[in-house]
Motif scaffolding. Structure first.
Motif, PDB file in Angstrom:
ATOM      1  N   GLU A  57       9.670  -9.368  -0.985  1.00 58.47           N
ATOM      2  CA  GLU A  57       8.981  -9.458  -2.274  1.00 58.47           C
ATOM      3  C   GLU A  57       8.563  -8.070  -2.773  1.00 58.47           C
ATOM      4  N   ILE A  58       8.076  -7.256  -1.854  1.00 58.05           N
ATOM      5  CA  ILE A  58       7.656  -5.903  -2.228  1.00 58.05           C
ATOM      6  C   ILE A  58       8.875  -5.039  -2.547  1.00 58.05           C
ATOM      7  N   LEU A  59       9.953  -5.216  -1.801  1.00 60.93           N
ATOM      8  CA  LEU A  59      11.172  -4.464  -2.095  1.00 60.93           C
ATOM      9  C   LEU A  59      11.696  -4.812  -3.486  1.00 60.93           C
ATOM     10  N   HIS A  60      11.624  -6.083  -3.823  1.00 60.72           N
ATOM     11  CA  HIS A  60      12.030  -6.501  -5.165  1.00 60.72           C
ATOM     12  C   HIS A  60      11.104  -5.901  -6.217  1.00 60.72           C
ATOM     13  N   LEU A  61       9.818  -5.818  -5.880  1.00 63.96           N
ATOM     14  CA  LEU A  61       8.846  -5.209  -6.797  1.00 63.96           C
ATOM     15  C   LEU A  61       9.172  -3.736  -7.034  1.00 63.96           C
ATOM     16  N   VAL A  62       9.666  -3.047  -6.011  1.00 66.64           N
ATOM     17  CA  VAL A  62      10.081  -1.648  -6.164  1.00 66.64           C
ATOM     18  C   VAL A  62      11.126  -1.526  -7.263  1.00 66.64           C
ATOM     19  N   GLY A  63      12.134  -2.427  -7.239  1.00 67.30           N
ATOM     20  CA  GLY A  63      13.168  -2.396  -8.261  1.00 67.30           C
ATOM     21  C   GLY A  63      12.638  -2.692  -9.648  1.00 67.30           C
ATOM     22  N   ILE A  64      11.722  -3.652  -9.747  1.00 67.72           N
ATOM     23  CA  ILE A  64      11.150  -3.997 -11.051  1.00 67.72           C
ATOM     24  C   ILE A  64      10.335  -2.833 -11.609  1.00 67.72           C
ATOM     25  N   VAL A  65       9.529  -2.207 -10.756  1.00 67.19           N
ATOM     26  CA  VAL A  65       8.736  -1.051 -11.187  1.00 67.19           C
ATOM     27  C   VAL A  65       9.653   0.043 -11.731  1.00 67.19           C
ATOM     28  N   GLY A  66      10.741   0.317 -10.996  1.00 69.39           N
ATOM     29  CA  GLY A  66      11.678   1.344 -11.445  1.00 69.39           C
ATOM     30  C   GLY A  66      12.326   0.987 -12.765  1.00 69.39           C
ATOM     31  N   ALA A  67      12.747  -0.272 -12.920  1.00 65.08           N
ATOM     32  CA  ALA A  67      13.425  -0.695 -14.152  1.00 65.08           C
ATOM     33  C   ALA A  67      12.505  -0.604 -15.361  1.00 65.08           C
ATOM     34  N   VAL A  68      11.273  -1.092 -15.213  1.00 65.64           N
ATOM     35  CA  VAL A  68      10.332  -1.054 -16.335  1.00 65.64           C
ATOM     36  C   VAL A  68       9.986   0.389 -16.683  1.00 65.64           C
ATOM     37  N   THR A  69       9.771   1.215 -15.666  1.00 67.30           N
ATOM     38  CA  THR A  69       9.405   2.608 -15.914  1.00 67.30           C
ATOM     39  C   THR A  69      10.510   3.357 -16.632  1.00 67.30           C
ATOM     40  N   LEU A  70      11.759   3.147 -16.216  1.00 68.02           N
ATOM     41  CA  LEU A  70      12.849   3.910 -16.826  1.00 68.02           C
ATOM     42  C   LEU A  70      13.033   3.552 -18.303  1.00 68.02           C
ATOM     43  N   VAL A  71      12.788   2.292 -18.653  1.00 67.61           N
ATOM     44  CA  VAL A  71      12.919   1.890 -20.054  1.00 67.61           C
ATOM     45  C   VAL A  71      11.739   2.412 -20.879  1.00 67.61           C
ATOM     46  N   ALA A  73       0.830  -1.204   0.000  1.00 68.78           N
ATOM     47  CA  ALA A  73       0.000   0.000   0.000  1.00 68.78           C
ATOM     48  C   ALA A  73       0.868   1.260   0.000  1.00 68.78           C
ATOM     49  N   LEU A  74       1.955   1.241   0.783  1.00 76.26           N
ATOM     50  CA  LEU A  74       2.878   2.386   0.772  1.00 76.26           C
ATOM     51  C   LEU A  74       3.502   2.554  -0.609  1.00 76.26           C
ATOM     52  N   LEU A  75       3.833   1.445  -1.252  1.00 73.47           N
ATOM     53  CA  LEU A  75       4.372   1.518  -2.609  1.00 73.47           C
ATOM     54  C   LEU A  75       3.345   2.122  -3.566  1.00 73.47           C
ATOM     55  N   GLY A  76       2.060   1.807  -3.357  1.00 78.05           N
ATOM     56  CA  GLY A  76       1.016   2.411  -4.180  1.00 78.05           C
ATOM     57  C   GLY A  76       1.026   3.927  -4.071  1.00 78.05           C
ATOM     58  N   GLY A  77       1.194   4.430  -2.850  1.00 75.57           N
ATOM     59  CA  GLY A  77       1.296   5.878  -2.678  1.00 75.57           C
ATOM     60  C   GLY A  77       2.539   6.438  -3.336  1.00 75.57           C
ATOM     61  N   ALA A  78       3.647   5.707  -3.227  1.00 72.67           N
ATOM     62  CA  ALA A  78       4.918   6.186  -3.782  1.00 72.67           C
ATOM     63  C   ALA A  78       4.882   6.262  -5.302  1.00 72.67           C
ATOM     64  N   VAL A  79       4.312   5.242  -5.966  1.00 68.71           N
ATOM     65  CA  VAL A  79       4.288   5.269  -7.434  1.00 68.71           C
ATOM     66  C   VAL A  79       3.348   6.363  -7.945  1.00 68.71           C
ATOM     67  N   GLY A  80       2.330   6.714  -7.153  1.00 67.40           N
ATOM     68  CA  GLY A  80       1.455   7.804  -7.557  1.00 67.40           C
ATOM     69  C   GLY A  80       2.167   9.140  -7.533  1.00 67.40           C
TER      70      GLY A  80
END
Length: 615
Positions: free
Chosen positions: A280-294, A223-230
């Motif tokens: 798992e969520i921390l790893h998801l943070v990295g994946i979100v960042g990698a996909v977004t940057l590309v 849920a915190l990650l949801g706020g962060a990506v917004g």
């Protein structure tokens, strides 16, 4: 240290003075209040930082309780400020870069309607961001979090007379609110399980209450990650950022460099102890960042608006920060946040200088040949663009981005490393595509250089900070954020530095080959069937707006049309209709005729007797 509350008190006072003036102040006085309040905040922040350095507080942090906010059945959050190396770094970025942006804005916004209103909004923005980074509990942080969301709506829609600007502001407000709702859910879960929203207490209690991978901590961090990506415009809530360019250019610099989009990175870094319990969520943070940057890198390749190119580059660079957080490179993430504030503020302010020089033209293909006409803006783009592309050794961006790539490699996340290298290559191409098309080649418009200290000083200071000089500023994060796994480095790190530097240079050379001169190869490629397909797809940012319009907006509009005559409302309306009908029927019997009344009595008696007999 007791002067710390003045850092947000000055902008707040500036906001009230400007807001209650109702536009009656002169431009000079409005600029003095708007710029001066943030300048005073920056001076106080510098003084606090100096004292923090020469006389560090016990345990490396300082808490200043201003008052108790509320006390409801044991829930007693304080209006308190927390200063450590992380919040001090953010304090310096927000006030320092924010002051330079305000100073430039005093030149840029001259003659615009709503001059004092603009500075009222930006002062409130700085106040809200400072509450966010200095709050010692998540409730106060959330208060500042919502404040910057409100101010972003006001500033993006500053030119409210144009409907498109209002739509862009509304879009930013709604999309970020989606993330904010998720974040609120995270706060509810944390309070219900740990009994507090004090950040340091949360970090202390969480390991005792939750085992690694516990479903509740996974849900809370998600849920915190949801706020962060917004707030930080990361996948899947990234669609608002490019449209936010509808606001004045200094607003773009403020949102993209020093304040709002970095809030999500700060949130995850500040609550890192919680994310370490949810790998798992921390790893998801990295994946979100990698996909977004590309994805953002490809979108930036085909944009024609000078500010939208920089907007997608911001999305990409924030992706690098999320990638760093995802691999546990906490300190490199904040280091890149600071360096990014320097060169991205420089690029946006320089783009504002270009836009005014070209009579509010923003299409780069209608510019060209500007390097002699506006030399300071050209130098700012070359230095800032080189830092964005991470040109080796001479730019600040090289040192911060290289740390992130090394940490991705050292942590064993090879695919994240490859995504980072691919993003670096794309960044070099689209950045120097922008520079070559805008400043070189045939001139398509007349241009006049900006002048004055309010124009030149911010560009000059940020230009210096975007070089290797900026990389010499080391955030005081030791003891605040954990050391990274690849901290030591060695021969492998040097090899990666050479590789990443070569990739950056290769991207610049390819951009020169493609976009200097007549650009016949690129034009032919763009006109081919694959070129038109991918160009259109990337130009519309991979179609996320179309997808969300199909999934969310159109069904909502259909529902509103179906409920235009609300069936529930009409059903409830039957009650007064029955009452009125009954009243009308009974009123007919009151006619004053004796025979009617006698017959009614007899009829009633017959009905009662019949009912008794049947019973």
């Amino acid at each position: 240290m007791n002067l710390l509350p003045l850092t947000f008190a000055f902008p707040l006072v500036g906001y009230f003075l400007l807001a209650f003036s109702r536009g009656r102040l002169s431009e000079n006085l409005s600029a003095l209040i708007g710029v001066g309040s943030v300048g005073l905040a920056a001076l106080v922040a510098a003084w606090v930082g100096w004292n923090f350095h020469v006389a560090p507080p016990a345990d490396g942090h300082l808490t200043i309780v201003l008052w108790q906010w509320m006390n409801v059945e044991g829930f007693a959050p304080n209006m308190a400020l927390y200063l450590d190396g992380l919040s001090l770094t953010m304090l310096g970025v927000v006030t320092g870069v924010g002051f330079l942006i305000h100073l430039f804005a005093s030149w840029y916004m001259r003659g615009e309607e709503g001059y004092s209103r603009f500075f009222a909004y930006t002062n409130l923005f700085i106040f809200s961001m400072l509450l966010l980074v200095l709050g010692d509990n998540l409730l106060l942080l959330y208060f500042g979090w919502e404040g910057v969301g409100l101010c972003s709506y006001l500033l993006i829609g500053f030119y409210y007379s144009e409907r498109a600007n209002g739509n862009a502001a509304l879009k930013a407000f709604i999309v970020t609110r989606v993330g904010d709702v998720f974040m609120a859910f995270g706060l509810f879960i944390l309070f219900m399980t740990l009994g507090t929203l004090d950040i340091q207490e949360l970090l202390q209690k969480a390991p005792d209450v939750f085992a690694s991978g516990d479903p509740l901590i996974v849900l809370a961090t998600l849920a915190l990650l949801g706020g962060a990506v917004g707030k930080s415009a990361q996948l899947p809530l990234q669609t608002w950022l490019a449209d936010a360019m509808a606001g004045p250019t200094p607003v773009s610099a403020l949102i993209h460099a020093a304040t709002m989009v970095t809030a999500g990175v700060y949130l995850i870094a500040r609550t890192h102890g919680l994310f370490l319990l949810a790998p798992e969520i921390l790893h998801l943070v990295g994946i979100v960042g990698a996909v977004t940057l590309v994805l953002a890198g490809f979108a930036a390749l085909v944009q024609t608006d000078i500010k939208r190119i920089l907007a997608y580059s911001t999305m990409s660079q924030i992706g690098y920060m999320f990638l760093a957080l995802g691999v546990g490179a906490w300190q490199p993430a904040i280091f890149h946040l600071m360096i990014h504030a320097f060169f991205k503020a420089l690029l946006f302010l320089a783009s504002g200088s270009v836009i005014l020089a070209c009579h509010h033209e923003q299409n780069i293909f209608k510019m060209g040949g500007l390097w002699k006409k506006i030399p300071l803006a050209y130098a700012s783009f070359v230095v800032g663009g080189s830092a964005l592309a991470a040109l080796p050794l001479v730019t600040a961006g090289f040192y911060s981005k290289d740390e992130i790539l090394w940490e991705a490699m050292a942590s064993g996340h090879t695919y994240l490393l490859y995504a980072g290298l691919a993003g670096a290559f794309l960044t070099s191409i689209y950045t120097f595509r922008l520079i070559f098309i805008t400043f070189h080649g045939e001139a398509h418009t007349e241009a006049h250089a900006g002048h004055g200290i309010a124009h030149n000083l911010p560009l000059a200071v940020l230009l210096v900070l975007s070089t290797f000089v900026g990389a010499m500023i080391v955030p005081p994060l030791a003891g605040v954020l954990p050391e990274s796994v690849g901290h030591a480095g060695g021969e492998a790190k040097h090899s990666l530095e050479i590789t990443s530097g070569a990739i950056a240079i290769a991207g610049i050379l390819l951009a020169a080959l493609l976009f200097l001169g007549k650009r016949s190869f690129v034009n032919g490629l763009a006109k081919s069937a694959p070129g038109r397909f991918f160009g259109t797809w990337w130009y519309h940012a991979w179609g996320f707006d179309w997808l969300y319009d199909l999934i969310f907006v159109k069904p909502y509009l259909l529902l509103t049309r179906l409920l235009r005559r609300d069936p529930f409302d009409q059903a409830i309306g039957l009650i007064p209709m029955l009452a009125r009908g009954g009243n009308l029927a009974l009123s007919i019997t009151e006619n004053g005729r004796l025979r009617w009344y006698a017959a009614s009595i007899v009829g009633g008696a017959v009905l009662l007797l019949g009912a008794l007999l049947l019973a």
